[in-house]
Design a protein around this motif. Sequence first.
Motif, mmCIF file in Angstrom:
data_model
loop_
_atom_site.group_PDB
_atom_site.id
_atom_site.type_symbol
_atom_site.label_atom_id
_atom_site.label_comp_id
_atom_site.label_asym_id
_atom_site.label_seq_id
_atom_site.Cartn_x
_atom_site.Cartn_y
_atom_site.Cartn_z
ATOM 1 N N LYS A 177 0.827 -1.212 0.000
ATOM 2 C CA LYS A 177 0.000 0.000 0.000
ATOM 3 C C LYS A 177 0.855 1.253 0.000
ATOM 4 N N GLY A 178 2.079 1.127 0.448
ATOM 5 C CA GLY A 178 2.980 2.278 0.417
ATOM 6 C C GLY A 178 2.590 3.345 1.413
ATOM 7 N N GLY A 179 2.664 4.593 0.979
ATOM 8 C CA GLY A 179 2.481 5.712 1.902
ATOM 9 C C GLY A 179 3.843 6.142 2.407
ATOM 10 N N PRO A 180 3.949 7.401 2.836
ATOM 11 C CA PRO A 180 5.258 7.933 3.214
ATOM 12 C C PRO A 180 5.952 7.141 4.325
ATOM 13 N N GLY A 181 5.173 6.564 5.247
ATOM 14 C CA GLY A 181 5.800 5.801 6.336
ATOM 15 C C GLY A 181 6.573 4.612 5.787
ATOM 16 N N VAL A 182 5.898 3.826 4.955
ATOM 17 C CA VAL A 182 6.526 2.627 4.398
ATOM 18 C C VAL A 182 7.634 2.991 3.405
ATOM 19 N N LEU A 187 14.189 3.235 8.255
ATOM 20 C CA LEU A 187 14.175 1.791 8.473
ATOM 21 C C LEU A 187 12.726 1.330 8.550
ATOM 22 N N LEU A 188 12.396 0.252 7.847
ATOM 23 C CA LEU A 188 11.071 -0.364 7.982
ATOM 24 C C LEU A 188 11.245 -1.656 8.772
ATOM 25 N N VAL A 189 10.448 -1.777 9.827
ATOM 26 C CA VAL A 189 10.475 -3.009 10.619
ATOM 27 C C VAL A 189 9.159 -3.745 10.389
ATOM 28 N N ILE A 190 9.265 -5.006 9.983
ATOM 29 C CA ILE A 190 8.079 -5.868 9.899
ATOM 30 C C ILE A 190 8.106 -6.748 11.136
ATOM 31 N N ASN A 191 7.124 -6.538 11.989
ATOM 32 C CA ASN A 191 7.153 -7.062 13.352
ATOM 33 C C ASN A 191 6.239 -8.291 13.503
ATOM 34 N N LEU A 217 16.443 1.434 0.703
ATOM 35 C CA LEU A 217 16.263 1.630 2.151
ATOM 36 C C LEU A 217 16.075 0.284 2.856
ATOM 37 N N PRO A 218 16.632 0.156 4.069
ATOM 38 C CA PRO A 218 16.635 -1.158 4.724
ATOM 39 C C PRO A 218 15.280 -1.602 5.288
ATOM 40 N N VAL A 219 15.143 -2.925 5.356
ATOM 41 C CA VAL A 219 13.959 -3.561 5.942
ATOM 42 C C VAL A 219 14.460 -4.611 6.922
ATOM 43 N N ILE A 220 13.892 -4.630 8.110
ATOM 44 C CA ILE A 220 14.247 -5.665 9.091
ATOM 45 C C ILE A 220 12.973 -6.399 9.484
ATOM 46 N N THR A 221 13.019 -7.725 9.455
ATOM 47 C CA THR A 221 11.903 -8.506 9.984
ATOM 48 C C THR A 221 12.319 -9.017 11.348
ATOM 49 N N GLN A 222 11.384 -8.985 12.281
ATOM 50 C CA GLN A 222 11.757 -9.402 13.630
ATOM 51 C C GLN A 222 10.562 -9.959 14.394
ATOM 52 N N SER A 223 10.856 -10.680 15.468
ATOM 53 C CA SER A 223 9.867 -11.114 16.437
ATOM 54 C C SER A 223 10.457 -10.855 17.809
ATOM 55 N N PRO A 231 17.872 -7.316 18.403
ATOM 56 C CA PRO A 231 19.289 -7.108 18.097
ATOM 57 C C PRO A 231 19.539 -6.429 16.758
ATOM 58 N N ALA A 232 18.748 -6.730 15.746
ATOM 59 C CA ALA A 232 19.014 -6.134 14.433
ATOM 60 C C ALA A 232 18.731 -4.634 14.442
ATOM 61 N N VAL A 233 17.616 -4.258 15.063
ATOM 62 C CA VAL A 233 17.289 -2.829 15.127
ATOM 63 C C VAL A 233 18.297 -2.104 16.026
ATOM 64 N N SER A 234 18.710 -2.764 17.101
ATOM 65 C CA SER A 234 19.709 -2.144 17.988
ATOM 66 C C SER A 234 21.005 -1.867 17.229
#
Lengths: 246, 241
Positions: A177-182, A187-191, A217-223, A231-234
Amino acid sequence: MPAEPDHDDHDGHDHGGHGHGHVHPVNFDPTAAEPDPFDAAPEGGRACRIGIGGPVGSGKTALTAALCRTLGEELNLAVVTNDIYTTEDADYLRKAGVLDPSRIEAVQTGACPHTAIRDDITANLDAVDELEERFPGLDLVIIESGGDNLTAVFSRGLVDSQVFVVDVAGGDKVPRKGGPGVTTADLLVINKIDIAHLVGADMDVMTSDAHRMRGELPVITQSLVDTPGAPAVSDWVRSLLPITTA
Amino acid sequence: MSMTDSTEPVPVRSGAVSLILADSRFPGGGHVHSGGLEEAVERGLIHGTADLRPFLAGRLRATGELTAVFAAAAAHAAARGVTRRHWAVLDSEFDARTPSAAQREASRAQGRGTARAASAGWPSPVLRELLAETPRPHHPVILGVITGMSGGRPVDAASTAAYLAVSGPASAAVRLLGLDPLAVNGIVANLSRALDDVAGRAAAVAGDDPRDLPAPGAPALDLLAEAQLRHHKEEVRLFAS
């Protein structure tokens, strides 16, 4: 005007009520020049400010708490929260015990969380100023927005870098869907990827859409269930420090 | 009373300054203040546009009248040139006329936010002197200083302050109660004449000694402001005032 019981000094030489409590010497010479009684602004080296935004329930506060837990030992950090219910996130963070409560400031957003982080950042700047005065030498201030929509981004006047957090339960179409946030967040985090299979979210679709929308631009997936310390976002946050702007 | 608006030579006006200051898009922190409206709503005193109308009219005659007086006085002082100490006197005279500590804080918070925006937008020696004397000036004082130093008249500053005294709560009502924004705008528009009257009265005393300025007030608004702050600390409030 008649005498006022709380204010018997009209010449302003002890107007302690005007917010900063200093006392002016009595001097009736209108041409007298006085030294500036206020401390100079601190030189250089201000704290790096990172914004954490994203839709309601995507895990912004949990990520903030995880960053405090992981980075709190190595960095002098503080948090500003913008939850629409004023103290909700601050209370969560205080109860989580991840940070000294005096290092957490909550701001009211007048029912407009996106306005407070983007169009009129006054309340947030005041909160950052307050924290920087209280804790000189802060390395990092994390500013967590209230939950908002996909168009909400932080003003560059407020933060140096920003993270946009979405989660798998919001639907795997969100990155598309995009939008300025995405599309524009640093950094985009998929949580919450641990529950992807429970909500029918296709991780391959989410990450490939995210990369397609965001270019380099980077994307991090995490749980945060599997890796509570984020750790990745840190590591990403560490790579931003210290800021080099004047 | 010394100089009034009508006896002054007509200065070069910078009309855009008043428009910028009164614009809800101005980034001075106004959008987080409801001027007691949120507390009034929480207490069931305001449900719809019919209740909003008298609230706004009353706020205009109390807070609006007081802030207009101080904005006009500050504009007059900035235009005629005063010693630095004058700003502290004006600022503390506003304190003296604002019995609620919560309202004083709300005014200073908006004054500080306006000062930040003004320092970036209109840097000037007058502004620096004001902020050196009182780094968190009261909102109407800095509105007046910005207007005056930009060539605006006291009545312009008074109009801006009086308008902000009603436009803030009006916008908060739309956000909190989901009122029809067109109907709410109509209420504000119908206050135009009253706004002009308030601004005119304020401009007429703009050159007076700060100690002699009028001191209108509304105890109910003072109490709502105090209650808002207390409830904010205990439970949920969306607005800072």
